[in-house]
Enzyme design. Sequence first.
Site, PDB file in Angstrom:
ATOM      1  N   LYS A  25       0.839  -1.186   0.000  1.00  0.00           N
ATOM      2  CA  LYS A  25       0.000   0.000   0.000  1.00  0.00           C
ATOM      3  C   LYS A  25       0.880   1.245   0.000  1.00  0.00           C
ATOM      4  O   LYS A  25       1.882   1.305   0.704  1.00  0.00           O
ATOM      5  CB  LYS A  25      -0.904   0.022   1.233  1.00  0.00           C
ATOM      6  CG  LYS A  25      -2.076  -0.939   1.180  1.00  0.00           C
ATOM      7  CD  LYS A  25      -2.935  -0.802   2.428  1.00  0.00           C
ATOM      8  CE  LYS A  25      -4.116  -1.758   2.387  1.00  0.00           C
ATOM      9  NZ  LYS A  25      -4.939  -1.672   3.608  1.00  0.00           N
TER      10      LYS A  25
ATOM     11  N   GLU B 205     -19.472  -8.131   8.599  1.00  0.00           N
ATOM     12  CA  GLU B 205     -20.550  -7.523   9.379  1.00  0.00           C
ATOM     13  C   GLU B 205     -21.547  -8.549   9.894  1.00  0.00           C
ATOM     14  O   GLU B 205     -22.069  -8.405  11.006  1.00  0.00           O
ATOM     15  CB  GLU B 205     -21.266  -6.463   8.537  1.00  0.00           C
ATOM     16  CG  GLU B 205     -20.445  -5.228   8.241  1.00  0.00           C
ATOM     17  CD  GLU B 205     -19.523  -5.373   7.034  1.00  0.00           C
ATOM     18  OE1 GLU B 205     -18.791  -4.409   6.726  1.00  0.00           O
ATOM     19  OE2 GLU B 205     -19.535  -6.465   6.405  1.00  0.00           O
TER      20      GLU B 205
ATOM     21  N   ARG C  95     -25.388  -5.081   5.424  1.00  0.00           N
ATOM     22  CA  ARG C  95     -24.839  -6.386   5.082  1.00  0.00           C
ATOM     23  C   ARG C  95     -25.144  -7.435   6.155  1.00  0.00           C
ATOM     24  O   ARG C  95     -25.062  -8.634   5.899  1.00  0.00           O
ATOM     25  CB  ARG C  95     -23.331  -6.269   4.879  1.00  0.00           C
ATOM     26  CG  ARG C  95     -22.948  -5.375   3.715  1.00  0.00           C
ATOM     27  CD  ARG C  95     -21.499  -4.899   3.802  1.00  0.00           C
ATOM     28  NE  ARG C  95     -20.548  -5.982   3.666  1.00  0.00           N
ATOM     29  CZ  ARG C  95     -19.884  -6.282   2.563  1.00  0.00           C
ATOM     30  NH1 ARG C  95     -20.094  -5.569   1.478  1.00  0.00           N
ATOM     31  NH2 ARG C  95     -19.022  -7.264   2.534  1.00  0.00           N
TER      32      ARG C  95
END
Length: 643
Positions: free
Chosen positions: A285, A371, A399
């Site tokens: 990243k 979730e 979700r």
Amino acid sequence: MTNPPNTPLLDTVRSPSDLKQIDDKQLPQLADELRAEMIDAVSHTGGHLGAGLGVVELTVAIHKVFDTPHDRLIFDVGHQCYPHKILTGRRDRIRTLRQENGLSGFTKRSESEYDDFGAGHSSTSISAGLGMAVASQLQNKPRHVVSVIGDGAMSAGMAFEALNNAGALDARLIVILNDNDMSIAPPTGAMSAYLARMASGRTYMGFRDFGKKLTAYLGKNIDRAITRAVEHARGYVTGGTMFEELGFYHIGPIDGHNLDHLLPVLRNVRDNGDGPVLIHVVTQKGKGYGPAEAAADKYHGVSKFDVITGTQAKAKPNAPSYTAVFGETLVQEGGYDDKIVAISAAMPSGTGVDKFAKVFPERTFDVGIAEQHAVTFAAGMATEGLKPFCAIYSTFLQRGYDQVVHDVAIQKLPVRFPIDRAGFVGADGATHAGSFDTTYLACLPGFVVMAAADEAELKHMVRTAVAYDEGPLSFRYPRGEGVGVDMPERGQILEIGKGRVMREGSKVALISFGTRLAECLVAAEDLDAAGLSTTVADARFAKPLDHELIRQLARHHEVLITIEEGSVGGFGSHVLQFLATEGLLDGGLKVRSMVLPDIFMDHASPDVMYARAGLDRKGIVDTVFRALGTENPAGAAVTLLKP
């Protein structure tokens, strides 16, 4: 401000077809220029920086090797799609990212033929890609389908459901696992690249297929045993046993920043074999930009920043953010009650749970992008007497809705749901707007549904949630800073189902649910100035409703307006249901319910979005005048958005 980067090679690329004319040896230069262009663009607009920097070489390699848009390319979540946008004809608009009328910060089908699937939430790419691959087979339209998914997104159950289904269907799907945290396995240099090239090449794949045909003659059981033994042995070398067990042919790990490694592997996979294949690439990243490499978390999503120093421009807030108030209040209450636990689904800093984690690490749980699991995990804790705060953004709680219903509400378990990012969220647009939580929670029996009007009310609601142990409870609050009210030393325990009157009048009643209260109060001043004496009330609760408050407002006012930052079916709908049931509409009461418009609204600043929705000061005043059948003397009536 810095000068635009020098990008002579990138200047020749207007679409992936131009990219194919560039020699492989020049691609590292192109990647460097693409990275510089992206850094400069995001420095002007803000947005998701680190993830995109990590996939520059991978994006170049995919568009070089595959025939997009005929071949399908799906980016999971979409955080990493900025290099893709630059290479696919949108470079001239890249400095409009996330701005009003500008490019979306995510992939969006209506924006470009190269955006094959829209994504703002994670872990959808493999399912969507498999659907495309199967559709191509059924329609006899040969094409490659490539799904790029990060290792973080692989923590969601949906990704593994898709992997399992893909392995069983044996469709030709190429999944690229972008491992940017080295959470699975690091590449091992030249040997790893060599093994990947060998494993993806025609010779090995052809030998593998021949071996399968040969062992088939020996019987199904022997065939399966030999095949599994071979794949297990290769898996121990390459680290892919888990994916092989799911039915995928695994290649890697390989260095995702080395085009000499990426290109031959992608070409081999393109030209050889069938069935699902998973290529494991390892990236970094923030690659190529020092500040982002040094602090990947801080440069995942950024505001405008100085390219030279990396310093992000942030306006000095006039009040604390709602997220910070929640986190600090939970820490305060956690000091009084050791049964409080905090749960986050891969968003500890975004939800403020990171503050609780610093003080009570043993009572803080980040379950990853999961979730559904987070909700049921919290439910299990609640059965044992703990007080779980399951902190999830409004849009992401969608979700886990079945778990909210089946595992929490039906069992009347006291799980607390702090719901961040309620209402419009600005630059992230429709995929992240918190539009529906009041509607989908207030319809559940036994659920307490609250909304904070300001930061002090949020503090009260955290303490109320701690004290309430009779069933599930939620409280919502928006992104951004509070309104600057005085803060109590400690929150109060609110009486469940009781609102409050903020100012009293005699003709118009405005009853707000959430942070539109501030707009209601200034709208009331305008109405008073126009001769319409106005009451303003803060409902606090959508469920249970304050029946007595609503009765009084309905009986003693000519006009009753409900205002909320949510979709139809929420607070206003519950008020209308109560008024109709009680017969309070029979006397000529003029009622209007102000909600978010029935559209998915594109990104802009929150103030602009609320003005378009008619949920600002002017919109409230105009709604009152329309209810009375007259024109607003201060200006023309607002034009509300239509679906």
